[in-house]
Write a protein that holds these residues in place. Structure first.
Motif, PDB file in Angstrom:
ATOM      1  N   CYS A  48      -1.619   3.884  -8.198  1.00 39.43           N
ATOM      2  CA  CYS A  48      -0.835   3.823  -6.980  1.00 39.43           C
ATOM      3  C   CYS A  48      -0.865   2.391  -6.423  1.00 39.43           C
TER       4      CYS A  48
ATOM      5  N   CYS B  69      -2.221   2.567  -2.370  1.00 38.76           N
ATOM      6  CA  CYS B  69      -3.638   2.653  -1.995  1.00 38.76           C
ATOM      7  C   CYS B  69      -4.554   2.039  -3.049  1.00 38.76           C
TER       8      CYS B  69
ATOM      9  N   CYS C  68       2.774   9.217  -3.389  1.00 36.40           N
ATOM     10  CA  CYS C  68       1.344   9.310  -3.724  1.00 36.40           C
ATOM     11  C   CYS C  68       0.708  10.533  -3.049  1.00 36.40           C
TER      12      CYS C  68
ATOM     13  N   HIS D 106      -2.413   9.259  -0.546  1.00 43.90           N
ATOM     14  CA  HIS D 106      -2.296   8.613   0.768  1.00 43.90           C
ATOM     15  C   HIS D 106      -0.880   8.853   1.303  1.00 43.90           C
TER      16      HIS D 106
END
Ligand SMILES: [Zn+2]
Length: 329
Positions: free
Chosen positions: A59, A62, A38, A41
């Protein structure tokens, strides 16, 4: 507005944008899904999924998800509107022809507003409005393109990199009749022909593109190659639609490959100028083309003429046709 948004997202698919940003994803199964780390994050195990068909991301780490605009907003900390402006510019960067296409369209709209431009075309023997539209002839008066494109959300930096605006911040083309130069139907350059006292020819920086209108000309078993775009314009107007032009006597390697990509007859109709430069260039080119198995003929114009002046001074299609028939091998 929403239509523009959809167009923007089509022009710049999410997956393509992510890859440009150095994101790497691997296919997640058989479908259109990709998975990777990702970008939003920190993580060590991939949980960021992109659906290339739906143009959406999600995602599992997060919990963020959405479309390209949402991704840009999150990753660059921009508002919705700022993200749009940013992406418009990004998409223009990825498609260098986009901003040139807009510039060319703008110049075409300007043509009718400036009688001096029409008068110049008239002097060069170009009168047919349908032909003017087909060749996408425009006019750069100078001093208005920059404002027009900045208002469309393009950055000054981009306009300068495209060569449309000079380092001093002014329009690069002024008092010029403008023709788009294409490559694989994308505009890659603009050719400006001065109607005033400035240097006669001018390209923007970069490639001059394919042989002019090659997509339509290449199908003919014989083609006429001329030096200048105004030679081409009067020949097309007179019905010689199998005419192309390399903007000068010198062909780029790509243009040479195009001309010799299959057996055909090439008529070279270059300037018959007093210093003989046009004919020397024609001879050298004929020699190279023959080495590629291309039949070449040199159509000789009356001394001091190019195809444009030949037609402007009263020559007609029948006379030009006989020049072709008498052409030297
Ligand atoms: Zn995440």
């Amino acid at each position: 507005m929403s239509e523009d948004l959809e167009q923007l997202k089509q022009r710049l698919p999410l997956l393509e944008y992510l890859r440009q940003q150095n994101w790497t994803g691997r296919p997640a199964g058989q479908g259109p899904e990709f998975v990777g780390l990702c970008p939003l994050h920190p993580e060590t195990r991939p949980s960021f999924y992109v659906n290339a068909r739906k143009n959406l991301f999600y995602c599992h780490g997060c919990g963020q998800g959405g479309d390209l605009i949402r991704f840009v907003g999150l990753s660059q900390h921009l508002s919705f509107r700022q993200s749009l402006t940013y992406l418009e510019q990004q998409s223009a960067l990825m498609e260098p022809d986009a901003v040139l296409r807009l510039a060319s369209a703008f110049y075409q709209q300007q043509l009718d507003r400036y009688p001096e431009a029409r008068q110049y075309l008239e002097r060069r023997g170009v009168r047919d409005p349908a032909l003017i539209r087909e060749l996408q002839i425009g006019y750069a008066a100078g001093g208005s393109l920059r404002r027009h494109l900045l208002a469309q959300g393009y950055s000054l930096d981009l306009l300068q990199r495209a060569g449309l605006v000079n380092p001093q911040g002014r329009d690069a083309l002024y008092q010029r009749v403008v023709f788009p130069c294409c490559q694989d139907s994308r505009i890659v350059n603009l050719y400006g022909r001065s109607i005033g006292t400035a240097r006669a020819h001018r390209f923007l920086p970069g490639s001059k593109g394919n042989l002019f209108a090659w997509e339509s000309v290449r199908q003919f078993p014989s083609v006429i190659l001329v030096e200048g775009i105004f030679d081409l314009a009067v020949l097309w107007q007179a019905g010689f639609r199998h005419t192309t032009c390399a903007f000068g006597t010198h062909l780029t390697p790509d243009q040479f490959r195009q001309l010799s990509d299959r057996p055909r007859t090439v008529y070279l109709s270059f300037d018959d100028d007093a210093n003989g430069r046009g004919q020397q260039a024609a001879q050298a080119l004929a020699h190279h083309l023959r080495a590629q198995g291309i039949t070449t003929r040199r159509a000789l114009l009356p001394l001091g003429h190019d195809p444009n002046s030949f037609f402007v001074q009263g020559g007609d299609a029948r006379q030009f046709q006989s020049l072709l028939e008498e052409a030297l091998s």
